[in-house]
Motif scaffolding. Structure first.
Motif, PDB file in Angstrom:
ATOM      1  N   ARG A  83      36.172  -7.773  12.272  1.00  0.00           N
ATOM      2  CA  ARG A  83      36.085  -9.108  12.861  1.00  0.00           C
ATOM      3  C   ARG A  83      34.743  -9.330  13.549  1.00  0.00           C
ATOM      4  N   GLU A  84      34.234  -8.322  14.223  1.00  0.00           N
ATOM      5  CA  GLU A  84      33.000  -8.456  14.990  1.00  0.00           C
ATOM      6  C   GLU A  84      31.795  -8.773  14.107  1.00  0.00           C
ATOM      7  N   ASP A  85      31.895  -8.536  12.785  1.00  0.00           N
ATOM      8  CA  ASP A  85      30.775  -8.822  11.879  1.00  0.00           C
ATOM      9  C   ASP A  85      30.607 -10.331  11.642  1.00  0.00           C
ATOM     10  N   LEU A  86      31.668 -11.083  11.850  1.00  0.00           N
ATOM     11  CA  LEU A  86      31.652 -12.501  11.482  1.00  0.00           C
ATOM     12  C   LEU A  86      30.659 -13.310  12.317  1.00  0.00           C
ATOM     13  N   TYR A  87      30.646 -13.097  13.598  1.00  0.00           N
ATOM     14  CA  TYR A  87      29.943 -13.995  14.520  1.00  0.00           C
ATOM     15  C   TYR A  87      28.419 -13.880  14.434  1.00  0.00           C
ATOM     16  N   PRO A  88      27.853 -12.672  14.415  1.00  0.00           N
ATOM     17  CA  PRO A  88      26.399 -12.616  14.232  1.00  0.00           C
ATOM     18  C   PRO A  88      25.958 -13.098  12.858  1.00  0.00           C
ATOM     19  N   THR A  89      26.832 -12.919  11.851  1.00  0.00           N
ATOM     20  CA  THR A  89      26.474 -13.374  10.507  1.00  0.00           C
ATOM     21  C   THR A  89      26.448 -14.896  10.447  1.00  0.00           C
ATOM     22  N   VAL A  90      27.428 -15.542  11.055  1.00  0.00           N
ATOM     23  CA  VAL A  90      27.427 -17.003  11.116  1.00  0.00           C
ATOM     24  C   VAL A  90      26.189 -17.494  11.851  1.00  0.00           C
ATOM     25  N   LYS A  91      25.836 -16.806  12.923  1.00  0.00           N
ATOM     26  CA  LYS A  91      24.649 -17.226  13.673  1.00  0.00           C
ATOM     27  C   LYS A  91      23.394 -17.109  12.821  1.00  0.00           C
ATOM     28  N   LEU A  92      23.284 -16.034  12.044  1.00  0.00           N
ATOM     29  CA  LEU A  92      22.117 -15.871  11.162  1.00  0.00           C
ATOM     30  C   LEU A  92      22.048 -16.993  10.135  1.00  0.00           C
ATOM     31  N   VAL A  93      23.200 -17.360   9.557  1.00  0.00           N
ATOM     32  CA  VAL A  93      23.225 -18.438   8.566  1.00  0.00           C
ATOM     33  C   VAL A  93      22.724 -19.733   9.189  1.00  0.00           C
ATOM     34  N   LEU A  94      23.214 -20.042  10.366  1.00  0.00           N
ATOM     35  CA  LEU A  94      22.851 -21.295  11.014  1.00  0.00           C
ATOM     36  C   LEU A  94      21.404 -21.271  11.508  1.00  0.00           C
ATOM     37  N   THR A  95      20.948 -20.117  11.955  1.00  0.00           N
ATOM     38  CA  THR A  95      19.564 -19.993  12.416  1.00  0.00           C
ATOM     39  C   THR A  95      18.586 -20.192  11.271  1.00  0.00           C
ATOM     40  N   ASP A  96      18.970 -19.734  10.102  1.00  0.00           N
ATOM     41  CA  ASP A  96      18.086 -19.855   8.929  1.00  0.00           C
ATOM     42  C   ASP A  96      18.085 -21.255   8.334  1.00  0.00           C
ATOM     43  N   LEU A  97      19.027 -22.101   8.768  1.00  0.00           N
ATOM     44  CA  LEU A  97      19.116 -23.459   8.226  1.00  0.00           C
ATOM     45  C   LEU A  97      18.103 -24.367   8.923  1.00  0.00           C
ATOM     46  N   SER A  98      17.233 -24.969   8.138  1.00  0.00           N
ATOM     47  CA  SER A  98      16.227 -25.876   8.694  1.00  0.00           C
ATOM     48  C   SER A  98      16.526 -27.291   8.211  1.00  0.00           C
ATOM     49  N   LEU A  99      16.754 -28.192   9.158  1.00  0.00           N
ATOM     50  CA  LEU A  99      17.092 -29.573   8.822  1.00  0.00           C
ATOM     51  C   LEU A  99      15.900 -30.485   9.083  1.00  0.00           C
ATOM     52  N   ASP A 100      15.673 -31.413   8.155  1.00  0.00           N
ATOM     53  CA  ASP A 100      14.609 -32.398   8.341  1.00  0.00           C
ATOM     54  C   ASP A 100      15.010 -33.479   9.335  1.00  0.00           C
ATOM     55  N   LYS A 101      16.308 -33.737   9.434  1.00  0.00           N
ATOM     56  CA  LYS A 101      16.780 -34.752  10.373  1.00  0.00           C
ATOM     57  C   LYS A 101      18.182 -34.399  10.839  1.00  0.00           C
ATOM     58  N   MET A 102      18.532 -34.943  11.973  1.00  0.00           N
ATOM     59  CA  MET A 102      19.842 -34.685  12.557  1.00  0.00           C
ATOM     60  C   MET A 102      20.927 -35.459  11.784  1.00  0.00           C
ATOM     61  N   PRO A 103      22.194 -34.985  11.851  1.00  0.00           N
ATOM     62  CA  PRO A 103      23.291 -35.694  11.170  1.00  0.00           C
ATOM     63  C   PRO A 103      23.379 -37.154  11.598  1.00  0.00           C
ATOM     64  N   GLU A 104      23.437 -38.059  10.627  1.00  0.00           N
ATOM     65  CA  GLU A 104      23.390 -39.484  10.916  1.00  0.00           C
ATOM     66  C   GLU A 104      24.572 -39.940  11.774  1.00  0.00           C
ATOM     67  N   THR A 105      25.739 -39.342  11.565  1.00  0.00           N
ATOM     68  CA  THR A 105      26.905 -39.728  12.368  1.00  0.00           C
ATOM     69  C   THR A 105      26.666 -39.425  13.842  1.00  0.00           C
ATOM     70  N   LEU A 106      26.054 -38.281  14.124  1.00  0.00           N
ATOM     71  CA  LEU A 106      25.792 -37.918  15.518  1.00  0.00           C
ATOM     72  C   LEU A 106      24.710 -38.808  16.118  1.00  0.00           C
ATOM     73  N   VAL A 107      23.733 -39.195  15.312  1.00  0.00           N
ATOM     74  CA  VAL A 107      22.693 -40.109  15.783  1.00  0.00           C
ATOM     75  C   VAL A 107      23.313 -41.436  16.210  1.00  0.00           C
ATOM     76  N   LYS A 108      24.243 -41.935  15.401  1.00  0.00           N
ATOM     77  CA  LYS A 108      24.871 -43.214  15.711  1.00  0.00           C
ATOM     78  C   LYS A 108      25.701 -43.130  16.989  1.00  0.00           C
ATOM     79  N   LEU A 109      26.421 -42.035  17.183  1.00  0.00           N
ATOM     80  CA  LEU A 109      27.185 -41.876  18.417  1.00  0.00           C
ATOM     81  C   LEU A 109      26.257 -41.765  19.619  1.00  0.00           C
ATOM     82  N   ALA A 181      34.886 -20.038  18.328  1.00  0.00           N
ATOM     83  CA  ALA A 181      35.998 -20.025  17.381  1.00  0.00           C
ATOM     84  C   ALA A 181      35.506 -20.160  15.952  1.00  0.00           C
ATOM     85  N   VAL A 182      35.763 -19.127  15.146  1.00  0.00           N
ATOM     86  CA  VAL A 182      35.473 -19.139  13.715  1.00  0.00           C
ATOM     87  C   VAL A 182      36.773 -19.180  12.909  1.00  0.00           C
TER      88      VAL A 182
END
Length: 479
Positions: A83-109, A181-182
């Protein structure tokens, strides 16, 4: 959902209510993963479906199109993974993700300025980043608070003194440690801890039970949905009438059993028949049509999270007023101001001082459509029974020998006071002129109480602090 489907008239009424509630600062948005849609490779993708796909790849698990983080985790654990392997791996996936712009739904809110306190069931950082980008020109000014099992984190002690926009991560935020929570089992543990007497964020829950919740994109499966709705209400659902909560989402719309349950046992919980992204698009369209310049307004210095009473109108025999704009529905624990209508201007100043200090008030300055009679008197009685403090405003105008409605209110408040211990301050007379405390035209009960006198027509800081303390003590005792 035959038999549960709302008519267009009903839906339009819900939209009108929601917009008004947002304008009055009464709505707390609760954000779920269905709203976090990002653009990857030129196409919109659910962030959490993308995370599930990438997590499977990094863990060497066969990925399937409908996989969620929970199904990937279950498959990994079934193959002997830790179980302990899940959380750092998820963090690595998200850290490696580069977005050009923020989610439009969140911008509108983020552009809907009266929304100040955001509660999120997501662990990603994009809501915070979006708020900083839209409201603070990219500066990290959004306050971020996260809850996790064993923590004691909560809103600041003075909830009405939040320095600005605040995001509360209810199920933890991204970290290499297993503090968010994963899996479904994580969510179960978080829900358990949220009910713990020692770790429950009490100040946050104080806000959730008195504000109208707008739960958008939260994946509330049947019983989880029922439980989540329940923790946002002070009383059991079948008798709770204090506020209106709104549920929107792809998963929620599929939960027929949940919809039937709410239809019969929680009539103040409304399900919008829209997907989460569609709902935010329509909300933003309606908001900007009514407030075209709002998206470019500067951020106020403070955020308001205290409830503001509603603005329905009512009337009574002699126009004496007790509520802020005529709401026949009072939130439990509000301070009830009762006065002669000739003093409306002075009492409006008192109301404003109370609200500026973070004190919720029930006060009426308009006439309206509610008919005079037993039904009206019954509602007034209910509101007095549910108020934290009853404040009769005394002046020369209350010495009249004419038939006046405020006397009915004062008499009933006295009856209610008889049920409280002597140590409980319930009726707090406030005098706004030189009316003597021994005037025979004043009720004997009122004459014998300790009066608070306004100095130069202003509420002192010490008096406001005392009222706020008494209101908060009442609400905590009602838990």
């Amino acid at each position: 959902m035959t038999g549960l489907r709302m008519t267009e008239v009903h839906i339009e009424r819900l939209w009108e209510q929601l917009i008004v509630f947002i304008e009055e600062g009464r709505v707390i948005p609760v954000i779920g993963p269905e709203l976090v849609v990002v653009e990857i490779g030129g196409r919109p993708v659910s962030l959490y479906m993308y995370l599930a796909e990438q997590l499977a790849k990094r863990l060497g698990i066969d990925a399937k199109p409908a996989d969620t983080l929970n199904t990937v985790a279950c498959r990994y654990l079934a193959q002997g993974g830790q179980r302990e392997d899940l959380y750092p791996t998820v963090k690595l996936v998200l850290t490696d993700l580069s977005l050009d712009k923020m989610p439009e739904t969140l911008v509108k809110l983020a552009k809907i300025r009266p929304l100040k306190l955001f509660v999120t069931t997501c662990f990603d950082p994009y809501l915070v980043k979006t708020l900083n980008q839209v409201r603070y020109a990219g500066k990290s000014n959004t306050e971020v608070i996260e809850f996790y099992p064993g923590s004691t984190k909560d809103l600041p002690d003075e909830v009405d003194q939040l320095s600005g926009t605040t995001v509360f991560h209810l199920f933890g935020k991204l970290t290499a440690a297993p503090d968010y929570a994963v899996t479904d089992e994580d969510i179960l543990e978080f829900m358990h801890e949220l009910q713990s007497e020692h770790t429950r964020p009490k100040l946050l829950f104080d806000v959730l039970v008195k504000q109208d919740l707008m739960m958008v994109g939260c994946q509330l499966y049947d019983w989880l949905g029922r439980f989540f709705v329940r923790i946002g209400n002070r009383h059991r659902l079948i008798i709770s009438k204090e506020k209106t909560d709104f549920l929107v989402g792809d998963q929620v719309s599929k939960e027929i059993n949940l919809a039937e349950f709410l239809l019969h046992f929680s009539t103040r919980t409304k399900i919008f028949p829209l997907q989460a992204v569609e709902f935010v698009d329509e909300l933003y369209r309606r908001w900007t049509a009514k407030h075209p310049g709002d998206a470019n307004c500067p951020e106020p210095a403070q955020s308001v999270v205290e409830a503001i009473p509603s603005s329905d109108n009512h009337t009574k025999p002699d126009q004496d007023a007790v509520d802020d704009g005529g709401s026949e529905r009072m939130r439990s624990g509000a301070v009830f101001l009762s006065y002669a209508h000739e003093d409306e201007s002075a009492v409006s100043s008192i109301k404003n001082a109370f609200e500026k200090a973070g004190i919720e008030v029930w006060f009426d300055k308009d006439s309206g459509a509610l008919r005079v009679g037993d039904k009206f008197k019954s509602r007034i009685k209910t509101n007095i029974e549910q108020c934290s403090l009853f404040v009769p405003i005394i002046s020369r105008n209350t010495l009249t020998q004419e038939r006046r409605f405020f006397r009915f209110e004062w008499k009933y408040a006295e009856e209610c006071a008889d049920f409280y211990p002597d140590s409980r301050r319930f009726i707090i007379p406030l005098v706004i002129d030189d009316t003597p405390p021994d005037d025979p035209n004043l009720d004997e009960y009122i004459r014998e109480l300790h009066w608070e006198r306004l100095q130069n027509g202003q509420c002192s800081a010490a008096f406001l602090t005392e009222i706020k303390h008494l209101q908060r003590a009442y609400r905590r005792s009602m838990e």
